[in-house]
Design a protein around this motif. Structure first.
Motif: not given
Length: 94
Positions: A37, A39, A44, A46
């Motif tokens: 992931h 950010t 965010e 993933e």
């Protein structure tokens, strides 16, 4: 925005250069395995495997605790998702 420089070498590169389309996330009742992931501020990303499908999930957090969860279209190959993930991880696609 149009980028100058070399032309897209693959359909995936062309897609990324023209802007990636995100669709509303649908868990389809399967377990999600998050591989990596990233950010960036309130967003965010993933890299996921879900029920044998490879996808990238994008979560945007809004004021008041609301969030919007989107995903890349399903049906992309593992290699295509991994290539796309590499572009997202370095900040070339969003």
């Amino acid at each position: 925005m149009r980028r100058s420089g070399p032309q897209p070498s693959t359909p995936l590169t062309a897609l990324c250069m023209s802007g990636l389309e995100w669709v509303p996330y649908d868990s389809r009742g399967t377990r999600t395995r998050i591989k990596e992931h990233v950010t960036r501020g309130a967003v965010e990303y993933e890299h996921c495997i879900e029920g044998g499908a490879y996808l990238i999930r994008r979560t945007e957090r809004h004021d008041g605790g609301e969030r919007t969860v989107m995903e890349t279209g399903r049906g992309m190959t593992r290699i295509a998702v991994l290539d796309l993930w590499k572009l997202i991880a370095v900040g070339d696609v969003g």
